[in-house]
Design an enzyme around this catalytic site. Sequence first.
Site, PDB file in Angstrom:
ATOM      1  N   SER A 190       0.833  -1.201   0.000  1.00  0.00           N
ATOM      2  CA  SER A 190       0.000   0.000   0.000  1.00  0.00           C
ATOM      3  C   SER A 190       0.871   1.256   0.000  1.00  0.00           C
ATOM      4  O   SER A 190       1.553   1.524  -0.982  1.00  0.00           O
ATOM      5  CB  SER A 190      -0.968  -0.037   1.190  1.00  0.00           C
ATOM      6  OG  SER A 190      -1.889   1.028   1.120  1.00  0.00           O
ATOM      7  N   HIS A 304      -8.486   1.361  -0.318  1.00  0.00           N
ATOM      8  CA  HIS A 304      -8.476   0.453  -1.475  1.00  0.00           C
ATOM      9  C   HIS A 304      -9.874  -0.052  -1.837  1.00  0.00           C
ATOM     10  O   HIS A 304     -10.046  -1.200  -2.237  1.00  0.00           O
ATOM     11  CB  HIS A 304      -7.495  -0.714  -1.249  1.00  0.00           C
ATOM     12  CG  HIS A 304      -6.099  -0.239  -0.965  1.00  0.00           C
ATOM     13  ND1 HIS A 304      -5.314   0.340  -1.934  1.00  0.00           N
ATOM     14  CD2 HIS A 304      -5.381  -0.188   0.182  1.00  0.00           C
ATOM     15  CE1 HIS A 304      -4.156   0.702  -1.386  1.00  0.00           C
ATOM     16  NE2 HIS A 304      -4.189   0.393  -0.104  1.00  0.00           N
TER      17      HIS A 304
END
Length: 399
Positions: A190, A304
């Site tokens: 991430s 996300h």
Amino acid sequence: MVQMWEIVGGADKGGIIVRDGETTKSNQLEDRLSTGALVEEIELKGDRLHYKLAVGTGPADGWVSIKLKDKDLAVKTDKAPVSSPPPTSVGPKGEAPLPIGLFFPGQGSQYVKMLEKVMEIGAVKEMLEKSKPILGYDLLEICLNGPEEKLEETRFCQPAMFLGGLAGLEKLKMDKPEAVSRASVMAGLSLGEYTALCAAGVMTFEDGLKLVKLRGEAMQEAATSGAKKQLMLSVAGLERGKMDALCREAAAKEDGGVCSVANCLFPQGFSIGGTEKAITLLKELAEKNGALQAKVLKTAGAFHTSLMQPAQDKLSAALEETLPNMKPPMHTVWMNASAQPIRPGTDPKEIVALLKRQLTNPVLWEDSMKAILKEGVSEFYEVGPMKQIKAMMKRIDPT
């Protein structure tokens, strides 16, 4: 054997429409799935295909129609995805790569007192000084003294983890310089993807930190400014297809509900993001369906997932502004949104296109790690605070 499909429709429109659910009334995703793309079948329900992207551009996964009236949009194929071969030279000196992977952690690996053991390294001192005018505050003060609730805030945590990863890189350069200069592969979880790209030479520390600052602030705003509270849930012990079906069921029970897989971390291990009611329902559904664990996470928002679109829009504009300063990577970087490698010499435009998808698409960590192992990489360093990536690697491949 996984069934592959080739996208044959949408040539005149830049690809075919992708939605986040099985029905054609589900939310339409911003990007189209490119004509010519190869995708893996996750699930086929009538004329609706749930896919995972293998080759091409567009959302990493989603639902598409395989036919429109009598016209094929996607057809079964025996073609296998072919990725570019590993490079024969890496790093600033163009040396032969070693079978080494450097992995950079993301949000969740922070802790009060981080940087304490590396803050006296010259290059780390320099980064900390450079960070002050960019951030407008003393990052070291927050890292060393917290409080923990402040360090956990997305807007502070992301710059802290970015600098923490690069500080770890400086420590590794001192201990084992070849592990950095001749690393075959880099990847980041991430937020850690930005650290990996900086380490691979794609962007400067200053440009990377400016992007990460904006990313953290925009994600925190997207997580807190909507009408509905957002949550994330950690689930272990269910297959991906089952997980997606339960997400759809939970989302359908809330008016305007969002519930989707956000991180594919290890076999049968996921984090799911969405609106509070849908995630609470999903927790019950997962437990009823035999999940080994279904635990609400402390994260500030549904990262996300489609709920991060406002943050992605702001970040996309900043990425375009930064693009002229970016350089091709000097090492292979495995990307979160595609689980595919970006090789040395790749045009930064390709990297920006993937970063533009990262915030609203699942992080495909497990697939990335399996592909890296297949490439023969056998020695790994978790570069930054804590041992989160090491713990996940034990579940992906115990050897």
